[in-house]
Design an enzyme around this catalytic site. Sequence first.
Site, PDB file in Angstrom:
ATOM      1  N   LYS A 142       1.140  -0.990   0.216  1.00 29.57           N
ATOM      2  CA  LYS A 142      -0.009   0.309  -0.184  1.00 29.57           C
ATOM      3  C   LYS A 142       0.635   1.130   0.047  1.00 29.57           C
ATOM      4  O   LYS A 142       1.696   1.614   1.318  1.00 29.57           O
ATOM      5  CB  LYS A 142      -0.876   0.138   1.529  1.00 29.57           C
TER       6      LYS A 142
ATOM      7  N   GLY B 165      -9.332   8.615   8.988  1.00 32.02           N
ATOM      8  CA  GLY B 165     -10.431   8.531  10.386  1.00 32.02           C
ATOM      9  C   GLY B 165     -10.687   9.748  10.688  1.00 32.02           C
ATOM     10  O   GLY B 165     -11.092  10.056  11.592  1.00 32.02           O
TER      11      GLY B 165
ATOM     12  N   ALA C 266      -9.780   4.401   2.929  1.00 30.20           N
ATOM     13  CA  ALA C 266      -9.880   6.596   4.232  1.00 30.20           C
ATOM     14  C   ALA C 266     -11.022   6.578   4.305  1.00 30.20           C
ATOM     15  O   ALA C 266     -11.927   7.372   3.406  1.00 30.20           O
ATOM     16  CB  ALA C 266      -8.811   7.112   4.080  1.00 30.20           C
ATOM     17  N   GLY C 267     -12.136   6.882   5.365  1.00 27.29           N
ATOM     18  CA  GLY C 267     -13.054   8.203   5.465  1.00 27.29           C
ATOM     19  C   GLY C 267     -14.160   7.419   5.623  1.00 27.29           C
ATOM     20  O   GLY C 267     -15.338   7.802   6.225  1.00 27.29           O
TER      21      GLY C 267
ATOM     22  N   ASN D  66      -9.811   0.980   8.724  1.00 26.03           N
ATOM     23  CA  ASN D  66      -8.936   1.313  10.089  1.00 26.03           C
ATOM     24  C   ASN D  66      -9.502   1.826  11.169  1.00 26.03           C
ATOM     25  O   ASN D  66     -10.075   1.112  12.163  1.00 26.03           O
ATOM     26  CB  ASN D  66      -7.527   1.486   9.782  1.00 26.03           C
ATOM     27  N   THR D  67     -10.041   3.106  11.273  1.00 28.69           N
ATOM     28  CA  THR D  67     -10.470   3.469  12.212  1.00 28.69           C
ATOM     29  C   THR D  67     -12.230   3.801  12.303  1.00 28.69           C
ATOM     30  O   THR D  67     -11.947   3.497  13.777  1.00 28.69           O
ATOM     31  CB  THR D  67      -9.704   5.483  12.488  1.00 28.69           C
TER      32      THR D  67
END
Lengths: 258, 258, 258, 258, 73, 73, 73, 73
Positions: free
Chosen positions: A100, A161, A187-188, A209-210
């Site tokens: 990545k 995040g 992301a997001g 992830n977050t």
Amino acid sequence: MTQSDDFVLAGKRYRSRLIVGTGKYRDLAETREALSRSGAEIVTVALRRVELKPGQPSLLDAIDPQRYALLPNTAGCYTAQEAIRTAHLARELGMTDFLKLEVIGDQRTLFPDNEETLAAAKVLVKEGFTVLPYIGDDPVLARKLEDVGCAAVMPLAAPIGSGLGIRNPHNLRIILETVKVPVIVDAGVGTASDAAVALELGCHAVLMNTGIAGARDPLLMAEAMRDAVIAGRKAFLAGRIPKKLHASASSPESGMIE
Amino acid sequence: MTQSDDFVLAGKRYRSRLIVGTGKYRDLAETREALSRSGAEIVTVALRRVELKPGQPSLLDAIDPQRYALLPNTAGCYTAQEAIRTAHLARELGMTDFLKLEVIGDQRTLFPDNEETLAAAKVLVKEGFTVLPYIGDDPVLARKLEDVGCAAVMPLAAPIGSGLGIRNPHNLRIILETVKVPVIVDAGVGTASDAAVALELGCHAVLMNTGIAGARDPLLMAEAMRDAVIAGRKAFLAGRIPKKLHASASSPESGMIE
Amino acid sequence: MTQSDDFVLAGKRYRSRLIVGTGKYRDLAETREALSRSGAEIVTVALRRVELKPGQPSLLDAIDPQRYALLPNTAGCYTAQEAIRTAHLARELGMTDFLKLEVIGDQRTLFPDNEETLAAAKVLVKEGFTVLPYIGDDPVLARKLEDVGCAAVMPLAAPIGSGLGIRNPHNLRIILETVKVPVIVDAGVGTASDAAVALELGCHAVLMNTGIAGARDPLLMAEAMRDAVIAGRKAFLAGRIPKKLHASASSPESGMIE
Amino acid sequence: MTQSDDFVLAGKRYRSRLIVGTGKYRDLAETREALSRSGAEIVTVALRRVELKPGQPSLLDAIDPQRYALLPNTAGCYTAQEAIRTAHLARELGMTDFLKLEVIGDQRTLFPDNEETLAAAKVLVKEGFTVLPYIGDDPVLARKLEDVGCAAVMPLAAPIGSGLGIRNPHNLRIILETVKVPVIVDAGVGTASDAAVALELGCHAVLMNTGIAGARDPLLMAEAMRDAVIAGRKAFLAGRIPKKLHASASSPESGMIE
Amino acid sequence: MSTSMSMTKVKVNGAIHEVEAGCTVARLVELLEVSSARVAVERNGEVVPRRRWAEVALDEGDALEVVTFVGGG
Amino acid sequence: MSTSMSMTKVKVNGAIHEVEAGCTVARLVELLEVSSARVAVERNGEVVPRRRWAEVALDEGDALEVVTFVGGG
Amino acid sequence: MSTSMSMTKVKVNGAIHEVEAGCTVARLVELLEVSSARVAVERNGEVVPRRRWAEVALDEGDALEVVTFVGGG
Amino acid sequence: MSTSMSMTKVKVNGAIHEVEAGCTVARLVELLEVSSARVAVERNGEVVPRRRWAEVALDEGDALEVVTFVGGG
């Protein structure tokens, strides 16, 4: 949905279209369980200096290499050169060409430096890496990255995040029309419906992830994301009804009693 | 999610939070299979004059009464009186007190006549019906319907069959803060993420028909909706991350190579 | 709003924050009148081969050089080199250093090639041009363009001519936090409220063409856009009320009759 | 825009499509100036017990009756009966039949009690009032209110004072298709673009109070709202360009240098 | 622009034109009957500034672009 | 409004007031020192039109509302 | 890693370490007491492949990075 | 349902039917050849409960609705 609806990435087939990160969990037990519940087959990891204290637990204890493909990232790199150096170490460490590619351009927003990302991608593809670049939602850049040989493109839905969801579905749609490689939203994503929307747009997978690790109950959220990605993919394949301003009765309009 | 997360409606417990309609399918076989894949335990039916031709297939052949609770509707009624008459017949026919109360106020949009709906609800609750009224997203009306004894309120997300999704999440949120009975989103769901959003807002269940029956592949969409409702509910319970304008790194910010 | 709320671009002061294009009008009379009603002080023009037929009307007949500053564009260029060549001709022709730098990366979407745009900007700034680059809504790129000396950045709101409005206000906000040069929303404005939104976000100006020229009544739309830009700017300066989920009475809550 | 684009309400013609409230200003001087800058010709007022202290300044000192038509409201009333009583006092006091009918159903959200509102409207229209009811965005109710003789309908955009803007443009559009009387958006406008959107949808006017009075600079916001309403109306009349996913060049595609 | 012994072939905006030998940019613009104040000229990829039009003579095979402003966004 | 034998108790905007017996609405408004042109009066739930203020006398226990316009939205 | 005459100073993850002269990468990893299977080593900006750890000796002033995978997104 | 002297005219789902005099609801449902378990019957606006079908005789001019469940949302 037949068995042939696998997610094909760099020639390999995966059942799951959810790629998850391994950061921000409370401990390795939680990490292990969250990965398991998410149904993911590909998991991202970061590369950092080892802590020079004996007896440190290792993330790799939490990740069964038979079950998960490791996807090392270059998080924290601000130049193509740093990213390439990190990639070399990751390959040595992970015995994988998966990468990545993440070259950050701004510390506060963690937006990618698209120019450096492209420069790094050119080098790394030539060196044999399977490069999955994290990028802005820029269709022209996406096509260039495809042209230099990236295995997929990974536009952000919103800042890392941030949990803002798919800020600009139009650009994702245009990217999907522009490239032939898989488009992975990276992301997001903040909640289950965000993940479903990404798949409904036609994106091939989602990386997060977050959204999981930061939830009040990460394990339950891991399940929610797994289910949402499946739901979104099925809805995409099932062909949703068109949107209309007005109504259309679902019960018969004839045969009423009088 | 523990076993205690059942959906409780009028004192009964259900595992599924998806209620599906039975209209608009190609044939009874498709109806039966779509119901099955949706995982629904409650299904709506309409009441119409029987066709006076022998050998007509019956919807009830497609619905196993052991598996599904029937929820008759009063679709097509334009006054409280018509709805009450239809309710009486439905109770006689279905051996159930369950009723989706629907009094239409406008033929083109199928928006409810909220005034007539309230009038009918008062009568039907007194007659012992378990009344689930289809209404606009009006918090004051919702409270009145709760006050007269309705078992739930069912605000529309968007016009019936429109597929526009949750047009006004703010009003749904306010209804959720206003009443204690379950809030079931009825009408307007177009795709899986719409259903997930309803549950993420805290709504207790979703009722849909056209979103499934009108999809290109209704059976696959039935699965998508089942999964999306589960995903949305889990996400609600899991407690999503807050939305932020800026980023928050998911990989550690220390330990970088230098 | 005091007199000091001028729009300052490259050291010059303008009263109007609306920059308009001159393409797609029915004829020069309409062009002239639309410019006039828009209140614009800066107008974009394209550079093309002259038609080798005597007696052709010239766009420049429609544009009073005392009233309007010309902003030549490099529309239609696909490489930095083409854009630079066009810029040289534009400077020779327009006796102006002003340049709307536009390097297209994709014919169908007219999305910019951000990489080539940056390359061209570096050269042109050194050559003394006042460079206003049309770019994607990429904060990192915006900062790089500021760093190389561009006089403003001009992120697109949506694809040129699409009328989709501000697709991603979050990115515009982040760009506004990132650079000190003016941020001019370029492309994608479809109607008056879109223009107002851009100014309300804090953007310094808006550039549009199709939104006016393509309206059913371009002259009236020119006025609408003029008024909307003024309204949006004033609202930005006036400091809007915060958004709240619940209500706040505007009439006194005491003193009711009883 | 010709002179014939007046706003016609109950047979009278107005130039301005902005109706403003008079609550929440710092003092009467600010009230007076804000009204003046807003360009409004109709202003709402509330009715309350007079303060039994001599020398109280009166709101009416701030409102020139030659310039503004007074529109008394029934804010704070929770039943049809209270509203009717308030209406009688307002008529006596204001020497006007104009009435903003407002029957609140919930103290926290100030959502209307649509049922009581309809009941009050029936009575007040018969008594000769020009009734402008504040209602939810319910097309069926709107038609009933038109049928009983209301001079306009005033659906809320969002909760009073919330500043959330037009939460559900679809419902407003359907109301516009449903009734022939003017549709005035009442409540919820937060900033200039919200007001413009209301007019662009085809609504005939906008009523606001907190959006202006609660701004950091109410006088400047009054101007912003005035300009935004004008801009939105012009944009509606001018006929905006259609929305498209892709681009459409504004500069000529031929005649490029080679 | 009749053809004769002492003619020079140049490309103007993509089309071949013949001009008398020694023809300058200024003369070319005149021959093209375009508004000289409203065009710029590029010769073989380089702008010919207006003040040098009278002194720059065209060579066989020159590629000229004669451009003007048109409506654009 | 001093107390005496021939006083009448009325409620004005929720508070008890004593007025002399036979006090009219017009007189009450005067006593309240409010701007008579800017108030309306309701007596026991019914509006008392301004033109009748001078003739309507208050009765013991009357509930009066004296209202005016204030800022509102 | 006691200091003596025949010691070599190297930088490991940014901190100075002294190792005996001739110390190899393999020996260094052993001394650091990290799980050798789970680290990668870079020496002066170049990866030292695991199969060469036993043969690469450290030089005075070498900058070494010893890295592993950690949780990340 | 042939016509004869002792026939009764009733409306069933909006259409005129003739049945023999004394025909009960139960008999009507049988004659209509519909699945008796899957219909409900209303007579002149009132539901006729299934348990009373055998005892309720139709009168001239009765308006009957014979309904069933169909697909709906």
